[in-house]
Scaffold this active site. Structure first.
Site, short mmCIF file in Angstrom:
data_model
loop_
_atom_site.label_atom_id
_atom_site.label_comp_id
_atom_site.label_asym_id
_atom_site.label_seq_id
_atom_site.Cartn_x
_atom_site.Cartn_y
_atom_site.Cartn_z
N LYS A 4 1.04 -1.70 -0.19
CA LYS A 4 0.22 -0.07 -0.22
C LYS A 4 0.65 1.28 -0.17
CE LYS A 4 -4.29 1.96 2.60
NZ LYS A 4 -4.50 1.70 3.64
N SER A 28 -9.52 1.74 3.02
CA SER A 28 -8.40 2.01 2.15
C SER A 28 -7.53 2.05 1.03
CB SER A 28 -8.22 3.62 3.00
OG SER A 28 -7.20 3.65 4.01
N SER A 33 -9.64 0.03 7.38
CA SER A 33 -9.09 -0.63 5.83
C SER A 33 -8.77 -1.66 5.53
CB SER A 33 -7.76 0.79 5.40
OG SER A 33 -8.79 2.12 5.67
N1 GLN Z 1 -12.85 4.81 6.77
C1 GLN Z 1 -12.05 4.75 7.87
C2 GLN Z 1 -11.61 6.37 7.52
O1 GLN Z 1 -11.89 7.32 6.80
C3 GLN Z 1 -11.03 4.14 7.79
C4 GLN Z 1 -9.87 4.50 7.30
C5 GLN Z 1 -8.21 4.01 7.64
O2 GLN Z 1 -9.02 2.47 8.52
N2 GLN Z 1 -7.06 3.69 6.97
O3 GLN Z 1 -11.16 7.73 8.11
#
Ligand code: GLN
Length: 491
Positions: free
Chosen positions: A85, A160, A184
């Site tokens: 990632k 994400s 994410s």
């Molecule tokens: N969807 C959550 C956010 O927008 C989690 C994102 C993540 O785990 N990086 O913060």
């Protein structure tokens, strides 16, 4: 033998050692598939084919030498390609975090997890797409364009870590690294029908991970099977002098073997995760998966995590608050592009104003507000207190059961654009994943069915801190008894 890109990590390791397959053949097979499918999916932000083939060539030389005199043990993942990632630093490889403000940032060092996996012999194919600074649940917030779900390209892959999940689901990589601050890894794994681990906070080093919410951020892995994810996890985990929040605890050996018995394991099913509004097919598939665990010997009982409903407001105060502090360093002076301005303040203002995307700016504003004098106690301070209550819910439940089984998200992958006009409706997608991050406990997501549209459904198992092995054993047993994880999208 199945197509090279259909091999699991575990199968590929064996083929490489026996000499039935070379790392260059395997790496080339993935690179060719990427070339064919990447235009439709956009899972990657950076690809490094030449570098990957050079790594593969070096691995093949080592494998060959080992086969003629197998004296020393080989690095456990020698010659296996993976994707990373794009929020994790890989030395001399562009790291954008899905943001224009890091457009041409090339880190001069490796994240600890990357370093450990390179020591273990992996070949890095490239960096995968992500919501900008990992802020999002769909990968639509990437400044470089959305990734598409391999099961239906009109739908999001989740986020994400959507690029990592899509790359594994589409067999563009056998496994990938992701990060999980509020879901994410687990949510995109669920949306794409792959297996993904969010480790215990403090289990895996965050050194070299670009910070989002430092008290919530974890580095995890995605793969086709629990066995593959476990193979990465045991190498990534362990204390690191460069991350003071890692704990000096032994990393368990995870020996999954053929046994599928879960006799004696107690599984709790929390009522609070089956709320109105949940897609009925998701509830049905998760409840059915729990029945499968029971048929394998697990004892299932209802449990309660009463503060679950507060996880969403608590997370969306704490995560932006930490993000607003962490992102203060992107000022146009130290990293990436710089826009000019008459004064220093103009330079900061112009660079940040121009190069950060809308969601990142929204979080910085929310977080700055929650931390400001006069509002701190009402918002940030209060959120921290409720966070403690959420953590205590888990402590109490793990007195009664060994793990908790729950849906990963209230629905399957939504359509691209469905939530982009309404941030709050996007945040609501995270209700079931946020509590594990607030409490610091591990969670493992894996496929347990499909909905009527043919989109994957995931379940997550959450366990006591530092007991990832229970989650792997249970998911592995489930995967020995079912075949959801073996299904591949038609591409
Ligand atoms: N969807 C959550 C956010 O927008 C989690 C994102 C993540 O785990 N990086 O913060």
């Amino acid at each position: 033998m199945p197509a090279l890109t259909d091999l699991t990590l575990t199968q590929a390791i064996q083929a490489l050692r026996k000499g039935n397959l070379s790392s260059q053949e395997l790496t080339r097979a993935y690179l060719e598939r990427i070339e064919r499918l990447e235009p439709a999916l956009h899972a990657f932000l950076t690809l490094v084919p030449e570098r990957a083939l050079a790594q593969a060539k070096a691995a093949d030389r080592r494998l060959k030498a080992w086969r003629s005199s197998p004296s020393e043990p080989l690095p456990p993942l020698l010659g296996l390609p993976i994707a990373v990632k794009d929020v994790l630093c890989v030395k001399d490889m562009r790291c954008t975090c899905g943001s224009r403000i890091l457009e041409n940032f090339v880190p001069p060092f490796n994240a600890t997890v990357v370093e450990r996996l390179l020591q273990a012999g992996v070949v890095i194919l490239g960096k995968t797409n992500t919501d900008e600074y990992a802020m999002g649940s769909s990968t639509e917030n990437s400044a470089y364009g959305a990734t598409r779900n391999p099961w239906n390209t009109e739908h999001v892959p989740g986020g994400s870590s959507g690029g990592s999940a899509a790359s594994v689901a589409a067999s563009l990589a056998p496994a990938a690294l992701g990060t999980d601050t509020g879901g994410s890894v687990r949510q995109p794994a669920s949306f794409c029908g792959v297996t993904g681990l969010k480790p215990t906070y403090g289990r895996v080093s965050r050194y070299g991970l670009v910070a989002y919410g430092s008290s919530l951020d974890t580095v995890g892995a995605l793969g086709r099977t629990a066995e593959d994810v476990a193979a990465l996890f045991v190498l990534m985990a362990g204390s690191d002098p460069r991350d003071a929040t890692t704990l000096d605890l032994p990393v368990p050996k995870i020996d999954l073997g053929p046994s599928t018995s879960l006799t004696g394991l107690r599984v709790g099913v929390p009522d609070e995760y089956f709320i109105t509004g949940i897609q009925p097919e998701v509830e049905g598939a998760v409840r059915h998966a729990v029945d499968v665990l029971a048929s394998l010997g697990a004892m299932v009982q209802p449990v309660s995590l009463p503060h679950t409903e507060y996880a969403l407001p608590v997370y969306y105060l704490i995560a932006p608050a930490e993000a607003s502090a962490n992102l203060a360093r992107y000022d146009g002076v130290r990293y990436g592009p710089r826009l000019s301005g008459e004064t220093m303040w103009d330079l900061f203002f112009n660079t940040r104003g121009e190069k950060f995307g809308a969601e990142v700016k929204r979080r910085i504003m929310l977080g700055t507000y929650a931390l400001s004098a006069g509002y701190y106690d009402a918002y940030y301070g209060q959120a921290q207190k409720v966070r403690t209550l959420i953590k205590r819910d888990f402590d109490a439940v793990f007195e009664q059961v060994d793990m908790v089984a729950a849906p990963v998200a209230p629905s399957t992958a939504f359509r691209i654009g469905e939530h982009t006009g309404d941030p709050l409706s996007m945040y609501l997608e995270d209700v079931f994943t946020l509590p594990a991050n607030l409490a610091g406990v591990p969670g493992l997501a894996f496929p347990v069915g499909f909905d009527r549209q043919g989109l994957p459904i995931g379940m997550q198992l959450m366990g006591p801190p530092f007991r990832e092995e229970i989650l792997f054993q249970s998911a592995h047993a489930y995967q020995q008894a079912t075949d959801w994880h073996l299904r591949r999208p038609n591409l």
